[in-house]
Every structure is written in C-alpha cells, then in structure tokens.
Design a protein around this motif. Structure first.
Motif, short mmCIF file in Angstrom:
data_model
loop_
_atom_site.label_atom_id
_atom_site.label_comp_id
_atom_site.label_asym_id
_atom_site.label_seq_id
_atom_site.Cartn_x
_atom_site.Cartn_y
_atom_site.Cartn_z
N LYS A 127 0.83 -1.20 0.00
CA LYS A 127 0.00 0.00 0.00
C LYS A 127 0.87 1.26 0.00
N GLU A 141 3.98 1.51 -1.07
CA GLU A 141 4.69 1.60 -2.35
C GLU A 141 3.79 2.13 -3.45
N VAL A 142 2.53 1.67 -3.46
CA VAL A 142 1.58 2.14 -4.48
C VAL A 142 1.28 3.63 -4.28
N GLU A 143 1.17 4.06 -3.03
CA GLU A 143 0.93 5.48 -2.75
C GLU A 143 2.09 6.34 -3.26
N VAL A 150 4.01 5.62 -5.80
CA VAL A 150 3.88 5.67 -7.26
C VAL A 150 2.82 6.69 -7.66
N ASN A 151 1.69 6.71 -6.92
CA ASN A 151 0.63 7.67 -7.22
C ASN A 151 1.11 9.12 -7.07
N ALA A 167 3.24 4.12 -14.46
CA ALA A 167 2.68 3.91 -13.13
C ALA A 167 2.01 2.54 -13.03
N ASP A 168 1.22 2.19 -14.04
CA ASP A 168 0.55 0.88 -14.04
C ASP A 168 1.57 -0.25 -14.05
N LYS A 184 4.68 -0.12 -12.89
CA LYS A 184 5.33 -0.18 -11.58
C LYS A 184 4.43 -0.86 -10.54
N LYS A 185 3.14 -0.53 -10.57
CA LYS A 185 2.21 -1.13 -9.62
C LYS A 185 2.12 -2.65 -9.80
N GLN A 186 2.11 -3.06 -11.08
CA GLN A 186 2.04 -4.50 -11.36
C GLN A 186 3.28 -5.21 -10.85
N ALA A 231 3.14 -5.34 -7.01
CA ALA A 231 2.18 -6.34 -6.55
C ALA A 231 2.73 -7.75 -6.74
#
Length: 344
Positions: free
Chosen positions: A48, A50-52, A54-55, A68-69, A71-73, A76
């Motif tokens: 969570k 790490e995703v924040e 990136v956002n 961004a997508d 990096k999120k993948q 995860a």
C-alpha cells in the motif's frame, strides 16, 4: 511476608513449568496461524505504501500513467512472491507439526484438566485431576468442484465444471457446548483455501483498469487456470448425533462416531492470486506462463458453509457472500461443493 512471597513465586514457577513443559498441539498451531496472519498484513501494508508513492510520482507528472501501471504491477508481483515464499516456510512448520501429532509426540489440550495445590509450612505438591475432555482438535482436509455464480446461478457458467476445483486444509477445535448433552458443538479453527477456475472457450482473465473480465486468447490455450489462495477462520455450529456411553459409572461423550451436521461460515484474507496459461509458441515449444498480481480480487473473503456426513467423512458446500472481484460491473460469487474429512 518476604518468605511468603518467595514461597508463592516458587509455586507459580512450578505451575508455569508444568504448562510449558507439555507444549500442546493447539498452542503451536496458534503460533503458526499468527505468523501467517502477520506475514500477510506486513506485505499488504508495505505494498500500500509503495503504491501510494507511485501515485505521488504520477500526480507530480514524473512518470506516465503507463509507467505507473507497470510499476504497480511489478510491486504487486513482488509482494505476492514475498507472501508465497514466507508463507511456504511457515507451511513447512505446519507440516512438521502435523507429522509430530501423527507420531504421537504432542499431547492435545485438555480443557477440563484441573490443577489442585496442597500447602503446608515446609512443602507443597500438585495433583492432576483428569476430567472428561470437552474440547478436541481435528485435522481438516476438503476438496471438490469450484465455480462462479452469476446472479446466484451457475446454470450458464463461463468455467469448466470438472476442470475447476477447490481444496482446503487446516485445523479445528471442537468444543461441546452443553455440559451433559452431546448434541451441540462449537467448531472453529484456521484453514488455507485454494479456489481454482478454468474458463471455457479459450479465454483468460485480463485486467482493464479496475475491471477484470474474460477475453478470448489469440493463441490456442492448452490450459487456462486462475487460482486464489486464502487464509480463513471457519466457524460452525455442529450437531453431533454420537451417543454417549457409560463406563465404570462414568458418562463418556464421544465425537465423530455417528452422523454430523455443521452450519456456519468463514472470514479471511486473500494472500495470492495467480493465472496460469499453457500454450505452444510459433516454434512449437510448450510454454507455461504464470502471472501473479491482485487482478482486482477482493482482499477479504466471507461466506456461508455447511456439511453433513457420517463419522469423519462429510458432503461439504461453501458460498462466498463477498464477490470475487472488488469492482466488476457484475458481481460473481465463488461456490464450492465436495468432500470434507475431519480427522481426530
């Protein structure tokens, strides 16, 4: 006063020594369950954050939406791998614990055991009064067919009936509720649940934003499988029709010796989602592709379950009240039906 304090401390130390010297199957299973829960919470909390991050980069236009997508993948996938690796180590502990129990090296918890201490001015001793045990433990294993219900129906399912399956294993406590009647039992524990889906018509799951839907593959798929793994806490009210028996003027309450019915449910958390595709590439090579991620699957699961059977074997049914995917336009709920084994 000081002598009395030393005396009392000695009694307490002796009492604690007796408890921890006989480490029970139940206490060690609780520790392992706590480890699995902690691992899942730690990795999801880290993901969570790490995703924040990136956002924030995306908001500041330091990266594009596509970056961004991606990096999120990747994040995860890394966290899912961490959970899988760390939980696998804990599962090894669980296997060793089960083997020790099978080998008779671990004593079960006796919920009715009473410790009585006798004191005099110079010495003390303890007496172990073994009463009838109201709480027992079982190893549970279940397997069978799995599918997704759309509008509470699987009549026109998008998944293979015989190719989609589930399996579950874990441990339960069984506590007789009434002191002098064997009918009602509280059954509760910890399980790992594996739900597998195999789509029909050469399809696979694809994420598009916050939606996850089936799409037809341009390549012929020899196999398409979607697996979700959960840690769950099941709880049932069990009706056990095993008759009590008399022995030496004492009433003995047995379990799992006759017909049983269980009604209840479960709550838990998703610890892994994975899609497996098998196909031949242009050169005729067999390819096995594994993709790990969240696939927009609900982080938490809750549902209703029931079983009816004789002795250790039961027919078992489960229905996830929570939908499989968190934000899909149409809710689909996992449903399972199979066999369940409760081994004392």
């Amino acid at each position: 006063m000081r002598n009395f304090t030393i005396y009392l401390t000695g009694i307490l130390l002796l009492f604690l020594t007796q408890i921890f010297a006989q480490e029970t199957f139940e206490s060690r299973a609780k520790v392992i369950a706590s480890k699995i829960e902690s691992i899942t919470k730690e990795e999801k909390a880290a993901l969570k954050e790490e995703v924040e991050a990136v956002n924030i980069q995306l908001e500041k236009k330091k990266i594009t939406q596509e970056q961004a997508d991606q990096k999120k993948q990747e994040l995860a996938s890394t966290r899912a791998k961490n959970i899988e690796t760390r939980v696998a180590l804990v599962q090894d502990e669980l296997k060793d614990l089960v083997q020790e129990k099978v080998d008779g090296k671990i004593k079960e918890q006796d919920s009715s055991r009473t410790w009585v201490f006798h004191f005099d001015n110079k010495k003390h001793k303890q007496k172990n009064l073994d009463g009838e045990r109201r709480t027992t433990s079982q190893f549970v294993f279940a397997f069978g067919l799995n599918n997704l219900a759309t509008d509470k129906s699987i009549a026109h399912s998008d998944y293979r009936f015989w190719g989609s399956h589930f399996y579950e294993w874990g441990f339960t406590y069984n506590t007789r509720i009434l002191k002098n009647d064997n009918l009602l039992h509280a059954k509760y524990g910890l399980s790992l649940m594996y739900n597998n889906l195999r789509p029909t018509e050469n399809r696979y799951f694809k994420e598009t934003g916050n939606q996850t839907n089936l799409e037809v593959s341009a390549t012929h798929l020899n196999d398409s499988r979607f697996r979700n793994v959960y840690v769950v806490l099941p709880a049932h009210l069990e009706f056990d029709f095993t008759k009590k028996k008399q022995k030496d003027d004492k009433t003995i309450f047995r379990t799992h010796k006759s017909f049983r019915v269980g009604l209840g449910g479960y709550v838990g958390a998703n610890i892994k989602s994975k899609q497996i595709l098998k196909y031949e590439d242009e050169d005729g090579n067999n390819v096995k592709q594994k993709t790990k991620g969240d696939f927009n699957v609900n982080d938490f699961i809750y549902g209703a379950s029931a079983y009816i059977g004789y002795r250790e074997v039961s027919l078992y049914a489960k229905y996830d009240i929570s939908p499989l995917f968190a934000n899909n336009a149409v809710d689909q709920n996992n449903v399972s039906f199979g066999l369940r084994f409760d081994f004392n």
